[in-house]
Design a protein around this motif. Structure first.
Motif, PDB file in Angstrom:
ATOM      1  N   ALA A  50      -6.481   4.772  -3.522  1.00  0.00           N
ATOM      2  CA  ALA A  50      -5.051   4.414  -3.065  1.00  0.00           C
ATOM      3  C   ALA A  50      -4.438   2.956  -2.908  1.00  0.00           C
ATOM      4  O   ALA A  50      -3.388   2.959  -3.341  1.00  0.00           O
ATOM      5  CB  ALA A  50      -4.833   5.111  -1.379  1.00  0.00           C
ATOM      6  N   PHE A 110      -1.299   9.240   0.116  1.00  0.00           N
ATOM      7  CA  PHE A 110      -0.727   8.239   0.942  1.00  0.00           C
ATOM      8  C   PHE A 110       0.846   8.198   0.556  1.00  0.00           C
ATOM      9  O   PHE A 110       1.201   9.016  -0.342  1.00  0.00           O
ATOM     10  CB  PHE A 110      -1.209   6.848   0.756  1.00  0.00           C
ATOM     11  CG  PHE A 110      -0.843   6.186  -0.574  1.00  0.00           C
ATOM     12  CD1 PHE A 110       0.059   5.272  -0.707  1.00  0.00           C
ATOM     13  CD2 PHE A 110      -1.670   6.500  -1.756  1.00  0.00           C
ATOM     14  CE1 PHE A 110       0.380   4.718  -2.021  1.00  0.00           C
ATOM     15  CE2 PHE A 110      -1.276   5.778  -3.056  1.00  0.00           C
ATOM     16  CZ  PHE A 110      -0.368   5.046  -3.125  1.00  0.00           C
ATOM     17  N   PRO A 147       1.714  10.631   6.374  1.00  0.00           N
ATOM     18  CA  PRO A 147       1.075  10.988   4.929  1.00  0.00           C
ATOM     19  C   PRO A 147      -0.205  11.920   4.925  1.00  0.00           C
ATOM     20  O   PRO A 147      -0.584  12.305   4.021  1.00  0.00           O
ATOM     21  CB  PRO A 147       0.568   9.060   4.838  1.00  0.00           C
ATOM     22  CG  PRO A 147       0.409   8.718   6.170  1.00  0.00           C
ATOM     23  CD  PRO A 147       1.501   9.689   7.050  1.00  0.00           C
ATOM     24  N   ILE A 184      -6.288  10.086   4.466  1.00  0.00           N
ATOM     25  CA  ILE A 184      -6.673   9.586   3.302  1.00  0.00           C
ATOM     26  C   ILE A 184      -7.270  10.507   2.280  1.00  0.00           C
ATOM     27  O   ILE A 184      -7.507  10.606   1.100  1.00  0.00           O
ATOM     28  CB  ILE A 184      -7.171   8.361   3.301  1.00  0.00           C
ATOM     29  CG1 ILE A 184      -7.112   7.460   1.953  1.00  0.00           C
ATOM     30  CG2 ILE A 184      -8.595   8.331   3.539  1.00  0.00           C
ATOM     31  CD1 ILE A 184      -5.302   6.988   1.792  1.00  0.00           C
ATOM     32  N   HIS A 196       0.351  16.086   5.174  1.00  0.00           N
ATOM     33  CA  HIS A 196       1.670  15.445   5.062  1.00  0.00           C
ATOM     34  C   HIS A 196       2.606  16.606   5.215  1.00  0.00           C
ATOM     35  O   HIS A 196       2.606  17.489   4.992  1.00  0.00           O
ATOM     36  CB  HIS A 196       1.301  15.004   3.410  1.00  0.00           C
ATOM     37  CG  HIS A 196       3.055  14.693   2.943  1.00  0.00           C
ATOM     38  ND1 HIS A 196       3.562  13.840   3.448  1.00  0.00           N
ATOM     39  CD2 HIS A 196       3.632  15.250   1.968  1.00  0.00           C
ATOM     40  CE1 HIS A 196       4.802  13.637   2.885  1.00  0.00           C
ATOM     41  NE2 HIS A 196       4.668  14.422   1.783  1.00  0.00           N
ATOM     42  N   ILE A 240      -0.927   0.890   7.760  1.00  0.00           N
ATOM     43  CA  ILE A 240      -2.106   1.425   8.236  1.00  0.00           C
ATOM     44  C   ILE A 240      -1.579   1.990   9.571  1.00  0.00           C
ATOM     45  O   ILE A 240      -1.951   1.229  10.527  1.00  0.00           O
ATOM     46  CB  ILE A 240      -3.286   0.797   8.098  1.00  0.00           C
ATOM     47  CG1 ILE A 240      -3.776   0.443   6.674  1.00  0.00           C
ATOM     48  CG2 ILE A 240      -4.594   2.001   8.559  1.00  0.00           C
ATOM     49  CD1 ILE A 240      -5.073  -0.490   6.466  1.00  0.00           C
ATOM     50  N   HIS A 291       2.135   3.225   2.783  1.00  0.00           N
ATOM     51  CA  HIS A 291       1.829   3.831   4.059  1.00  0.00           C
ATOM     52  C   HIS A 291       0.557   4.524   4.008  1.00  0.00           C
ATOM     53  O   HIS A 291       0.561   5.769   3.310  1.00  0.00           O
ATOM     54  CB  HIS A 291       3.079   4.455   4.456  1.00  0.00           C
ATOM     55  CG  HIS A 291       2.977   5.253   5.839  1.00  0.00           C
ATOM     56  ND1 HIS A 291       3.496   6.429   6.267  1.00  0.00           N
ATOM     57  CD2 HIS A 291       2.020   5.011   6.985  1.00  0.00           C
ATOM     58  CE1 HIS A 291       3.188   6.562   7.467  1.00  0.00           C
ATOM     59  NE2 HIS A 291       2.195   6.100   7.810  1.00  0.00           N
ATOM     60  N   PHE A 292      -0.462   4.124   4.618  1.00  0.00           N
ATOM     61  CA  PHE A 292      -1.665   4.864   4.833  1.00  0.00           C
ATOM     62  C   PHE A 292      -2.017   5.411   6.288  1.00  0.00           C
ATOM     63  O   PHE A 292      -1.409   4.624   7.053  1.00  0.00           O
ATOM     64  CB  PHE A 292      -3.037   3.903   4.501  1.00  0.00           C
ATOM     65  CG  PHE A 292      -2.698   3.105   2.747  1.00  0.00           C
ATOM     66  CD1 PHE A 292      -2.979   3.732   1.654  1.00  0.00           C
ATOM     67  CD2 PHE A 292      -2.238   1.897   2.956  1.00  0.00           C
ATOM     68  CE1 PHE A 292      -2.439   3.150   0.640  1.00  0.00           C
ATOM     69  CE2 PHE A 292      -1.977   1.230   1.647  1.00  0.00           C
ATOM     70  CZ  PHE A 292      -2.251   1.721   0.405  1.00  0.00           C
ATOM     71  N   SER A 293      -2.966   6.249   6.468  1.00  0.00           N
ATOM     72  CA  SER A 293      -2.917   6.808   7.658  1.00  0.00           C
ATOM     73  C   SER A 293      -4.264   7.275   7.746  1.00  0.00           C
ATOM     74  O   SER A 293      -4.920   8.086   6.778  1.00  0.00           O
ATOM     75  CB  SER A 293      -1.980   7.631   8.514  1.00  0.00           C
ATOM     76  OG  SER A 293      -2.361   7.990   9.779  1.00  0.00           O
TER      77      SER A 293
END
Length: 427
Positions: free
Chosen positions: A27, A265, A249, A252, A232, A41, A6-8
């Motif tokens: 990542a 992440f 998260p 990045i 986070h 994302i 899970h990236f954001s």
């Protein structure tokens, strides 16, 4: 059980590309090494509108394509100011080994055994497709202008939260059915949870935030993956729906000074009734803030540099000085001392000199009393002023001027200082 990376808040842009690309590339490497089966994302992949030929757009597409060659990818529409509508459309056409699904409307999508995305025709499935391995419910950024046009500007802030709460409750029955079929359930959205903490340590409390933790848990999913807040943080609960977790998260990379905490992440392991989440840090840049209440003290700055490793760091120096001291700040000396830093940002705040009127000065009887009261409030000596006032009582202005101009021989042709002061006061 399914493993999801899970990236954001990637924020690819002209000024942020170096930080975003370094961190996102690292990542992706870690997600692939740790066996991620799906990538999510959750909004704000770009920092602003990008031309397709822009270097930032090319780098972002290259990284998403690299991710899509490893596993299926879900991209959610983020904040409109960062991702104008249509920004994510080209990602559908990347053509990796696995598909990229762009969620720019409220919907549910299922991931089947062949690694393909199956989207609901409406806002949710009436009946779940067969051979699914996971169910995702997507709530992209809500257009508050549309809500305001419907319910009115004054009611829009609260109306958004109320409508989203009812929407999430509407997903709950489908999620319960998926859990009965032993399917992992995941929700993805982009917005602010009431009471969350920003990257600068500020609690987000207000009526214009989209979610509450109660509304998110009421969707009855195992994992609720959020974007938008750059720090986070997570919330968990256990109950009749098994283990549930809500988490941001964070961004990045570190795009601004003063952002607290690590950047990275999340790696999720989601089952039908349980969930585990791990934060994986990225090599975000280091930032150092050096703050002075008054004029920057070079000796104190030298001691701070000795205590902190500024080599390769991004340093911000802040100070606050009175307007009369602003020219005494030695910027060049500070830049020389911080030469080892990757970048140096100087932020000086100049405070204008404010003179307050002495309380009760209007009630004083004589001018001498008023002058003394003003001098006390301003913390200055009034002896010279009182002498000028006495001289003005004893002689006319013309006589004082003639006395100054007709310099006496014994004065060496120089006018008397008290007479000059009186003339200036009179003029």
């Amino acid at each position: 059980m399914i493993r999801i990376a899970h990236f954001s808040d990637l924020h690819y842009g002209v000024k942020t590309m170096e930080e975003a690309d370094r961190c996102f590339a690292a990542a992706i490497d870690q997600a692939m090494a740790k066996g991620a089966q799906v990538a999510v994302i959750s909004g704000d992949a770009t920092d602003h509108a990008l031309d397709l030929h822009a270097p930032a757009a090319e780098r972002l597409m290259s990284q998403v394509r690299r991710l899509a060659d490893h596993c299926p990818v879900l991209m959610l529409q983020g904040t409109f100011s960062h991702e104008p509508p249509g920004t994510l459309a080209p990602f559908r056409l990347l053509g990796g080994r696995h598909p990229v699904f762009v969620a720019d409307r409220i919907c549910q999508i299922g991931l089947d055994e062949q690694g393909q995305w199956n989207a609901s025709a409406g806002w949710r499935f009436k009946a779940l497709p067969s051979d699914l391995v996971a169910l995702f419910s997507c709530v992209p950024t809500v257009n508050k202008a549309v809500v305001a046009a419907t319910v009115g500007c004054t009611q829009a802030a609260q109306a958004v939260g109320q409508h989203l709460e009812r929407l999430l409750l509407g997903f709950a029955d489908v999620h319960c059915e998926a859990r009965r079929l032993c399917l992992p359930t995941i929700a993805v959205s982009h917005g602010t949870v009431y009471g969350c903490i920003s990257e600068h340590g500020v609690p987000m409390a207000g009526f214009d935030h989209e979610f509450t933790t109660g509304a998110l848990f009421a969707a009855r999913v195992q994992a609720f993956m959020l974007g938008h807040i750059h720090r986070h943080q997570s919330w968990k609960q256990s109950g009749v729906d098994g283990e549930q977790c809500i988490a941001y998260p964070g961004s990045i990379g570190r795009f601004h000074h003063g952002e607290a905490g690590d950047k990275g992440f999340l790696l999720w392991d989601v089952g039908a009734d349980d969930v585990a989440m791990t934060f994986v840090p990225t090599p975000a840049r280091r930032t150092i803030d050096l703050v002075f209440e008054g004029r920057p003290d070079l000796e104190a700055l030298r001691e701070a540099i000795a205590q902190q490793d500024v080599q390769g760091a991004h340093v911000r120096v802040r100070w606050t000085v009175a307007v009369e001291d602003r020219h005494e700040v030695d910027r060049k000396a500070m830049e020389k001392m911080l030469a080892a830093a990757q970048s140096v940002q100087m932020e000086g705040r100049v405070v204008q000199l404010m003179r307050s009127r002495s309380e009760g000065i209007a009630q004083l009887a004589t001018l001498e009393q008023k002058v003394r009261a003003w001098a006390t409030a301003s913390e200055v000596s009034c002896d010279g002023l009182l002498e000028c006032l006495e001289a003005l009582r004893e002689a006319e202005p013309d006589v004082i001027a003639q006395r100054i101009l007709a310099a006496r021989p014994e004065d060496g042709g120089q006018a008397d200082e008290s007479d000059a002061s009186v003339l200036c006061a009179q003029s």
